[in-house]
Scaffold this motif. Structure first.
Motif, PDB file in Angstrom:
ATOM      1  N   VAL A 129      41.276 -31.077 -43.579  1.00 58.15           N
ATOM      2  CA  VAL A 129      41.341 -32.543 -43.587  1.00 58.15           C
ATOM      3  C   VAL A 129      42.789 -33.004 -43.493  1.00 58.15           C
ATOM      4  CG1 VAL A 129      40.944 -34.577 -45.024  1.00 58.15           C
ATOM      5  CG2 VAL A 129      39.143 -32.886 -44.744  1.00 58.15           C
ATOM      6  N   VAL A 130      43.690 -32.353 -44.225  1.00 56.65           N
ATOM      7  CA  VAL A 130      45.105 -32.734 -44.190  1.00 56.65           C
ATOM      8  C   VAL A 130      45.695 -32.463 -42.813  1.00 56.65           C
ATOM      9  CG1 VAL A 130      47.385 -32.150 -45.109  1.00 56.65           C
ATOM     10  CG2 VAL A 130      45.478 -32.511 -46.663  1.00 56.65           C
ATOM     11  N   LEU A 146      42.654 -39.172 -37.779  1.00 57.51           N
ATOM     12  CA  LEU A 146      43.289 -39.693 -38.986  1.00 57.51           C
ATOM     13  C   LEU A 146      42.274 -39.925 -40.105  1.00 57.51           C
ATOM     14  CD1 LEU A 146      46.148 -40.445 -39.829  1.00 57.51           C
ATOM     15  CD2 LEU A 146      45.714 -42.750 -39.067  1.00 57.51           C
ATOM     16  N   LEU A 147      41.049 -40.255 -39.738  1.00 56.75           N
ATOM     17  CA  LEU A 147      40.003 -40.443 -40.746  1.00 56.75           C
ATOM     18  C   LEU A 147      39.579 -39.092 -41.318  1.00 56.75           C
ATOM     19  CD1 LEU A 147      37.674 -42.985 -38.926  1.00 56.75           C
ATOM     20  CD2 LEU A 147      39.287 -43.459 -40.755  1.00 56.75           C
ATOM     21  N   PRO A 148      39.408 -38.989 -42.632  1.00 54.00           N
ATOM     22  CA  PRO A 148      38.973 -37.704 -43.195  1.00 54.00           C
ATOM     23  C   PRO A 148      37.489 -37.476 -42.927  1.00 54.00           C
ATOM     24  CG  PRO A 148      39.240 -39.313 -44.933  1.00 54.00           C
ATOM     25  CD  PRO A 148      39.701 -39.969 -43.671  1.00 54.00           C
ATOM     26  N   SER A 158      34.039 -37.269 -37.658  1.00 56.81           N
ATOM     27  CA  SER A 158      35.067 -37.996 -36.910  1.00 56.81           C
ATOM     28  C   SER A 158      35.947 -37.023 -36.126  1.00 56.81           C
ATOM     29  CB  SER A 158      35.914 -38.851 -37.851  1.00 56.81           C
ATOM     30  OG  SER A 158      36.564 -38.041 -38.800  1.00 56.81           O
ATOM     31  N   ASP A 159      36.204 -35.834 -36.684  1.00 53.86           N
ATOM     32  CA  ASP A 159      36.972 -34.831 -35.947  1.00 53.86           C
ATOM     33  C   ASP A 159      36.214 -34.343 -34.716  1.00 53.86           C
ATOM     34  OD1 ASP A 159      38.911 -35.087 -37.831  1.00 53.86           O
ATOM     35  OD2 ASP A 159      38.521 -33.170 -38.824  1.00 53.86           O
ATOM     36  N   LEU A 160      34.918 -34.145 -34.843  1.00 53.38           N
ATOM     37  CA  LEU A 160      34.115 -33.734 -33.688  1.00 53.38           C
ATOM     38  C   LEU A 160      34.080 -34.824 -32.619  1.00 53.38           C
ATOM     39  CD1 LEU A 160      31.109 -31.904 -35.365  1.00 53.38           C
ATOM     40  CD2 LEU A 160      32.987 -30.904 -34.061  1.00 53.38           C
ATOM     41  N   ALA A 161      33.977 -36.074 -33.038  1.00 56.60           N
ATOM     42  CA  ALA A 161      34.004 -37.176 -32.072  1.00 56.60           C
ATOM     43  C   ALA A 161      35.359 -37.251 -31.369  1.00 56.60           C
ATOM     44  CB  ALA A 161      33.687 -38.492 -32.772  1.00 56.60           C
ATOM     45  N   ALA A 162      36.451 -36.995 -32.103  1.00 55.15           N
ATOM     46  CA  ALA A 162      37.787 -37.005 -31.503  1.00 55.15           C
ATOM     47  C   ALA A 162      37.937 -35.871 -30.487  1.00 55.15           C
ATOM     48  CB  ALA A 162      38.846 -36.886 -32.590  1.00 55.15           C
ATOM     49  N   PRO A 203      29.591 -42.935 -43.876  1.00 50.94           N
ATOM     50  CA  PRO A 203      30.387 -42.285 -44.936  1.00 50.94           C
ATOM     51  C   PRO A 203      29.603 -41.217 -45.702  1.00 50.94           C
ATOM     52  CG  PRO A 203      30.598 -44.663 -45.097  1.00 50.94           C
ATOM     53  CD  PRO A 203      29.558 -44.380 -44.072  1.00 50.94           C
ATOM     54  N   PHE A 204      28.336 -41.467 -45.932  1.00 50.31           N
ATOM     55  CA  PHE A 204      27.523 -40.475 -46.633  1.00 50.31           C
ATOM     56  C   PHE A 204      27.347 -39.210 -45.792  1.00 50.31           C
ATOM     57  CE2 PHE A 204      26.101 -44.491 -48.629  1.00 50.31           C
ATOM     58  CZ  PHE A 204      26.542 -44.208 -49.919  1.00 50.31           C
ATOM     59  N   ALA A 205      27.206 -39.373 -44.486  1.00 51.10           N
ATOM     60  CA  ALA A 205      27.086 -38.214 -43.605  1.00 51.10           C
ATOM     61  C   ALA A 205      28.392 -37.411 -43.581  1.00 51.10           C
ATOM     62  CB  ALA A 205      26.708 -38.664 -42.198  1.00 51.10           C
TER      63      ALA A 205
END
Length: 146
Positions: free
Chosen positions: A35-36, A86-88, A92-96, A12-14
């Motif tokens: 993010v939205v 879905l996670l902000p 997480s977007d790069l992993a997706a 979360p901190f990253a």
């Protein structure tokens, strides 16, 4: 095994640090919209997961004998990518996005390996091997093998 809880605490901190760095670079409103929009994309992907599973099944049927293991896991990768969108956060977007890349893994055969190889040059499974016993009409019905 001890590294997993540490990674779960650092993650979360990253994510927050990446969002703050990007907001400093391009602006807070743009990051908020990013993010939205990524969350809406993740929600849409999770709602339409059935379509991905159906397309994967059709692809497997068309490929025939050789199927990629990664293509069989496509519905799972698609759902996990939707959850990550879905996670902000940017990580997480790069992993997706990495999960959605069309990677081709090793081929696996759909045939069972324990079956005996078919005889003859055709080799397409038209020959059934086995034993038989001829039963003549003169044999009494009580002594016939059924």
């Amino acid at each position: 095994m001890r590294a997993l809880p540490l990674l779960l605490l650092i993650y979360p901190f990253a994510e927050i640090a990446a969002l703050v760095a990007l907001a400093d670079r391009i602006g807070g409103l743009a990051v908020f919209l990013l993010v939205v929009l990524s969350s809406m994309l993740g929600l849409w992907m999770l709602r339409n997961q059935k379509l991905g599973a159906l397309l994967t099944l059709g692809s497997v049927m068309r490929q025939g004998d050789k199927v990629s293991l990664y293509s069989l896991l496509w519905p799972l990768r698609y759902a996990l990518a939707g959850l990550l969108f879905l996670l902000p956060g940017l990580l997480s977007d790069l992993a997706a996005i990495l999960l959605l890349l069309p990677l081709k893994g090793p081929d696996i055969s759909l045939r069972t390996t324990g079956a005996a190889p078919s005889a003859g040059p055709a080799g397409n499974g038209d020959i059934i091997e086995g034993e038989f016993k001829r039963v003549d009409e003169t044999t009494p019905p009580g002594r016939r093998l059924q």
